[in-house]
Design a protein around this motif. Structure first.
Motif, PDB file in Angstrom:
ATOM      1  N   PHE A  50     -11.313   1.936  -2.358  1.00 52.25           N
ATOM      2  CA  PHE A  50     -10.987   0.840  -1.585  1.00 52.25           C
ATOM      3  C   PHE A  50     -10.180   0.267  -2.131  1.00 52.25           C
ATOM      4  O   PHE A  50      -9.742  -0.324  -3.208  1.00 52.25           O
ATOM      5  CB  PHE A  50     -12.727   0.271  -2.484  1.00 52.25           C
ATOM      6  N   ARG A  51      -9.747  -0.771  -0.841  1.00 52.69           N
ATOM      7  CA  ARG A  51      -9.448  -1.819  -0.909  1.00 52.69           C
ATOM      8  C   ARG A  51      -9.050  -3.187  -1.667  1.00 52.69           C
ATOM      9  O   ARG A  51     -10.518  -3.485  -1.412  1.00 52.69           O
ATOM     10  CB  ARG A  51      -8.725  -1.982   1.228  1.00 52.69           C
ATOM     11  N   GLN A  77      -6.273  -2.741 -11.635  1.00 51.38           N
ATOM     12  CA  GLN A  77      -6.022  -3.288 -10.539  1.00 51.38           C
ATOM     13  C   GLN A  77      -4.819  -4.033  -9.894  1.00 51.38           C
ATOM     14  O   GLN A  77      -4.106  -3.774  -9.261  1.00 51.38           O
ATOM     15  CB  GLN A  77      -6.945  -3.835  -9.304  1.00 51.38           C
ATOM     16  N   ARG A  78      -4.739  -4.893 -11.297  1.00 50.48           N
ATOM     17  CA  ARG A  78      -2.715  -5.642 -10.864  1.00 50.48           C
ATOM     18  C   ARG A  78      -1.759  -4.690 -11.064  1.00 50.48           C
ATOM     19  O   ARG A  78      -0.949  -5.121 -10.028  1.00 50.48           O
ATOM     20  CB  ARG A  78      -3.358  -7.284 -11.841  1.00 50.48           C
ATOM     21  N   SER A  79      -2.046  -3.476 -11.603  1.00 52.06           N
ATOM     22  CA  SER A  79      -1.193  -2.799 -12.209  1.00 52.06           C
ATOM     23  C   SER A  79      -0.888  -2.175 -10.817  1.00 52.06           C
ATOM     24  O   SER A  79      -0.030  -1.269 -10.539  1.00 52.06           O
ATOM     25  CB  SER A  79      -1.646  -1.643 -13.202  1.00 52.06           C
ATOM     26  N   LEU A  80      -1.404  -2.197  -9.997  1.00 56.28           N
ATOM     27  CA  LEU A  80      -1.136  -0.849  -8.219  1.00 56.28           C
ATOM     28  C   LEU A  80      -1.384  -2.944  -7.113  1.00 56.28           C
ATOM     29  O   LEU A  80      -0.628  -1.860  -6.692  1.00 56.28           O
ATOM     30  CB  LEU A  80      -3.195  -0.338  -8.348  1.00 56.28           C
ATOM     31  N   ALA A  81      -0.981  -3.080  -7.732  1.00 64.46           N
ATOM     32  CA  ALA A  81      -0.988  -4.440  -6.736  1.00 64.46           C
ATOM     33  C   ALA A  81       0.094  -4.771  -6.451  1.00 64.46           C
ATOM     34  O   ALA A  81       1.355  -4.689  -6.443  1.00 64.46           O
ATOM     35  CB  ALA A  81      -2.186  -5.373  -7.573  1.00 64.46           C
ATOM     36  N   THR A 102      -4.822  -4.758  -3.431  1.00 66.27           N
ATOM     37  CA  THR A 102      -4.715  -3.042  -4.341  1.00 66.27           C
ATOM     38  C   THR A 102      -4.901  -2.262  -2.731  1.00 66.27           C
ATOM     39  O   THR A 102      -5.915  -2.332  -2.285  1.00 66.27           O
ATOM     40  CB  THR A 102      -5.123  -2.529  -4.945  1.00 66.27           C
ATOM     41  N   GLU A 103      -4.388  -1.435  -2.241  1.00 66.56           N
ATOM     42  CA  GLU A 103      -4.215  -0.364  -1.559  1.00 66.56           C
ATOM     43  C   GLU A 103      -5.041   0.736  -1.561  1.00 66.56           C
ATOM     44  O   GLU A 103      -4.700   1.175  -2.455  1.00 66.56           O
ATOM     45  CB  GLU A 103      -2.708  -0.146  -1.001  1.00 66.56           C
ATOM     46  N   PRO A 104      -6.071   1.355  -0.545  1.00 60.32           N
ATOM     47  CA  PRO A 104      -6.534   3.273  -1.052  1.00 60.32           C
ATOM     48  C   PRO A 104      -5.539   3.356  -1.278  1.00 60.32           C
ATOM     49  O   PRO A 104      -4.481   3.520  -0.496  1.00 60.32           O
ATOM     50  CB  PRO A 104      -7.778   2.921  -0.077  1.00 60.32           C
ATOM     51  N   GLY A 105      -5.702   4.603  -1.290  1.00 61.06           N
ATOM     52  CA  GLY A 105      -5.020   5.924  -1.577  1.00 61.06           C
ATOM     53  C   GLY A 105      -4.269   6.229  -3.055  1.00 61.06           C
ATOM     54  O   GLY A 105      -4.634   5.939  -4.357  1.00 61.06           O
TER      55      GLY A 105
END
Length: 879
Positions: free
Chosen positions: A854-855, A813-817, A828-831
């Motif tokens: 999910f966010r 999740q940190r990779s996307l945040a 982290t946003e959904p999408g």
């Protein structure tokens, strides 16, 4: 052609058996805290106040009554500088960053820790974890993060784990945002909280969470109103200690503190070097009037004691063994250099050179002679033993090869041709007892060259043995005038270079061509360098020119950290020699050294000494010219990069860099380095140009806002659409790599678990080689501005010709945040997120997608910069 990759197991069958680390006890936080509390309870208030005040160096004061030894610390992160002899001189931080290899960071860390321990020290002042923003930065050569926080998070934690495996404290510095040296004692920086969290703090966060770093050093400059950053409660107490759970102690950079109460409350635990601001009297007064609590003082002492207990230092520390330069450390320096040198250009496969056809090689540049160069300042290591670049070529080229240094185009006092006015070889020197060359000289003599070293360490015969003036115990003439004649062999532009701790004037045929004013050192610098002055002069071949060089000494300069006292003058042609086209190859060693780059000052983007003109002229005369760059930054290459046959960035390759470079040039080692920075075509393209358009060491430059925010380095280039000369992650090889079979599993993320990004890499060439594959994450349509893509994983694989290897890089999740300052959390946003795999930031080979359902909002205590922290833990290095 031969190609080899020499890997070293860090902890394996007997590798370090002769240097075993004492068992550490106790091992749990509860045990450590119990012992610390017992010691703390026995300390008097006076002893506590003394304990946090420093020793006059980097040490921890002893307290024999309670069995607390003096803890000795050594500069710096590129080698054990304070030992005698000095330790192994390692490659610079960007060279390590260019390896894109956590194993090399661990290996270098073990080597640093091993030498620190054998030399009788318990702490080393490194590694440097600051980021690369601009090619002006004087201390960029110290830092291992490059321009990317994830790269720094991996390599920094890996190196710290290596250092601390040897029962030595690592010291992460300079916390935080120490990306430029301009007016470093007073510069106030304004940096957004998001930029701090997403870029500049990340390597330090990883050092705490993934390496349990023992010490963090706070820096000089101001940050967001706190002056210095050592007085930032938000950065130190709130973020570093409370949120990240830092267990160690915070020390100030050397004399960085300005105000006692703000620094104490902010979370500084000990002052370096001595009790200036954290004096027992000053702290005691704050306690007495209740501005400072007893609990705050106890916490400072407790943190220092905690590291003593955790490392088994209570009761005494191991004595120095007297051993220096252990083979493991020597090998670590060589391996990092081999993987850290970056091949930037290789026109027509000029490289590797072939022994059977490359028998006649010209070498140009003083940097190719003597110890491989390094930067100025507290990280400067004057190598006790080394392999020069020209000697490396001579060794690797084999018997019968003609490797010749071209004196006429090499700017070096020892290779500059002079004739006295009377016709003898050398120069006439006149020494004066006053600073203005007035009256009759008190000493007149003929010297072989202009190389006056008044610190007594000249490698040539020009060291000063004349009268002493001005007192102070230094053999220092008040002023000197040298006169000579020169006769150039080539018509055109020539360069004259003066290096002196004072005022210089150069006259050619009576015309003033060089004047550095009053010659005083850089203002506001406690370790002022002796920066050379250069002049470009047009000369005609065969004509005799009268030269007068005047030097008047000034106080304030230093001879340590790569500095210089005295005066040197050299001259060389910027034109190609007539016979240059007859060489099979021309190797030009160019760039910076401790003369032009280092602590306390920033430098221009352009190459010094008119080297760009020299390289362009040499390459026009011989297209088989190979430019080898040195320094901690990128350079302006626009004037010559299209003309050279090959170009490499060797950074500062360390004491074994001459061997590593020669092995790469002749193909014994296949280059695998990748740029950890973006090299721009023009300085106006750099994202920092709006707030720092040119290098400045002006004390009036007192404020800087990081207007590029999170868009530093390749993030900024991609946002603006400006195409760099060489992109982040770029580096050529002597073989080819194909990518394929990308899978992202699971393709839908719905929680805090890891996502595996797997793909195949195949060596489709004819020689063994290594590839540093990079994984980037991109999100479009975010609610906040996001970079086009960001590095979130990498892996280096070593493959034989035809070999394929399956590679897996993990994301979470940190990779996307992104960091949300309002929430003080990672969001982290959904999408949909694009997963991009490639050989550089601009060479994407594979594209996949990950969908986040999910966010998620993750607090800063739990979030970790690394999705796979185990990759930086100390363990075997696998080929």
């Amino acid at each position: 052609m031969r190609a080899r990759f020499l890997m070293t197991a860090l902890i394996g069958a007997g590798v370090l058996a002769a240097h075993s680390v004492p068992a550490q006890a106790p091992s749990t936080d509860a045990q450590i805290n119990a012992i610390v509390q017992s010691i703390l309870a026995q300390m008097t208030l006076a002893e506590k106040l003394e304990y946090v005040s420093g020793t006059g160096a980097w040490d921890i004061k002893p307290l024999p009554r309670l069995g607390l030894p003096q803890i000795k610390a050594s500069d710096a992160g590129l080698g054990v500088r304070l030992s005698n002899p000095v330790g192994v001189a390692y490659p610079a931080g960007p060279a390590l960053a260019s390896t894109f290899n956590a194993d090399r960071a661990k290996q270098m860390g073990v080597g640093l820790g091993l030498e620190t321990r054998l030399s009788g020290f318990q702490q080393i002042a490194g590694p440097g974890l600051n980021m690369y923003r601009t090619p002006f930065s004087g201390r960029a050569f110290e830092y291992l993060a490059g321009e990317d926080p994830f790269l720094g998070a991996v390599l920094g934690a890996a190196q710290i784990n290596g250092i601390q495996s040897q029962n030595v404290w690592a010291d992460a510095k300079h916390y935080i945002a120490n990306e430029q040296e301009v007016n470093r004692f007073n510069l106030m920086e304004t940096v957004s909280e998001r930029a701090l969290r997403e870029i500049y703090m990340v390597p330090f966060e990883s050092a705490v969470k993934n390496a349990n770093v023992a010490v963090v050093m706070c820096g000089f400059q101001g940050l967001n109103g706190a002056n210095p950053v050592c007085e930032s409660h938000a950065a130190i107490q709130q973020t570093l200690k409370n949120e990240w759970g830092f267990k160690g102690f915070v020390e100030s950079d050397y004399a960085a503190l300005k105000h006692t109460l703000p620094a104490a409350v902010a979370g500084v635990d000990i002052e370096r070097p001595s009790a200036n601001i954290f004096s027992p009297g000053a702290l005691g007064a704050l306690l007495a009037n209740e501005q400072l609590s007893q609990a705050t003082l106890d916490d400072k002492v407790r943190r220092i004691l905690g590291r003593l207990v955790a490392y088994g230092f209570i009761g005494g520390v191991p004595a120095a063994t007297g051993e220096s330069h252990p083979p493991f450390a020597e090998r670590a320096a060589l391996d990092v250099a081999r993987e850290g040198i970056v091949l930037l250009k290789n026109e027509g496969q000029l490289l590797p050179l072939r022994r059977e056809t490359s028998r006649n090689i010209a070498v140009v540049g003083k940097l190719a002679t003597g110890a491989p160069p390094t930067g100025f300042g507290s990280a400067h290591i004057a190598a006790a033993r080394y392999i020069s670049e020209i000697d490396g070529l001579r060794q690797i080229a084999g018997t019968g090869a003609n490797i010749v240094l071209l004196d006429a185009v090499t700017l070096d006092p020892a290779r500059s041709a002079w004739t006295t006015p009377s016709g003898a070889s050398g120069v006439q020197a006149q020494y004066y007892a006053n600073p203005t060359w007035s009256g009759a000289p008190v000493l007149t003599r003929v010297e072989p060259m202009i190389n006056l070293d008044t610190s007594g360490g000249a490698p040539q015969s020009g060291d000063y043995r004349g009268p002493v003036y001005g007192g102070g115990g230094t053999a220092q003439p008040a002023s000197v005038r040298w006169t000579a004649t020169i006769r150039p062999t080539v018509s055109g532009a020539h360069v004259f270079k003066a290096r002196a701790n004072g005022a210089v004037r150069l006259y050619i045929n009576g015309q003033l061509v060089m004047d550095n004013g009053d010659g005083n050192p850089l203002p506001g610098n406690v370790i002022p360098p002796t920066i050379p002055v250069n002049a470009r002069v047009m000369l005609q071949a065969g004509q005799t020119y009268n030269v007068q060089f005047d030097y008047s000494a000034r106080p304030g300069y230093i001879a340590v950290f790569g500095g210089f006292l005295g005066a040197q003058l050299s001259w060389a042609s910027l034109q190609a020699p007539p016979n240059l086209s007859g060489f099979d190859a021309v190797v030009v060693a160019a760039g910076h050294s401790a003369e032009y780059e280092g602590e306390g000052f920033d430098h221009p983007f352009t190459l010094p000494e008119f080297q760009d003109e020299l390289i362009a002229n040499l390459s026009r005369a011989n297209p088989r010219t190979i430019a080898v760059l040195h320094g901690g930054t990128g350079f302006d290459m626009q004037g010559w990069i299209d003309g050279v046959g090959a170009a490499l960035h060797a950074w500062y390759p360390g004491q074994n860099g001459g061997q590593a470079l020669a092995e790469i040039l002749f193909g014994d080692v296949n280059p695998s380095g990748k740029l950890p920075i973006t090299i721009e075509r023009s300085i106006t393209d750099n994202p920092t140009y709006a707030n720092y358009p040119q290098a400045s060491n002006d004390l009036n430059f007192s404020a800087m806002t990081y207007t590029e925010d999170i868009f530093v380095g390749y993030r900024g280039f991609e946002r603006s659409g400006r195409r760099p000369l060489f992109p982040f992650g770029f580096g050529l090889s002597y073989t080819r790599f194909n990518y394929g079979a990308l899978s992202v599993s699971p393709g839908i993320a719905a929680g805090s678990g890891r996502v595996a990004v797997s793909f195949d890499i195949t060596n489709s060439g004819e020689v063994a080689g290594a590839e540093a594959a990079q994984v980037y994450v991109a999100q479009s349509g975010s609610a906040v501005p996001r970079p086009v893509k960001e590095l979130k994983g990498f892996a280096k694989v070593f493959l034989q010709p035809g070999e394929t290897q399956r590679v897996t890089v993990y994301l979470d999740q940190r990779s996307l945040a992104y960091y949300d300052a309002a929430r003080n959390a990672w969001v982290t946003e959904p999408g949909a997120f694009d997963i991009l795999v490639g050989a550089s930031s601009q060479d994407i080979r594979l594209r996949g997608q990950l969908f986040n359902l999910f966010r998620s909002v993750t607090n800063t205590r739990v979030s970790n910069p690394l999705p796979a922290p185990e990759l930086v833990r100390l363990g075997p290095v696998h080929p």
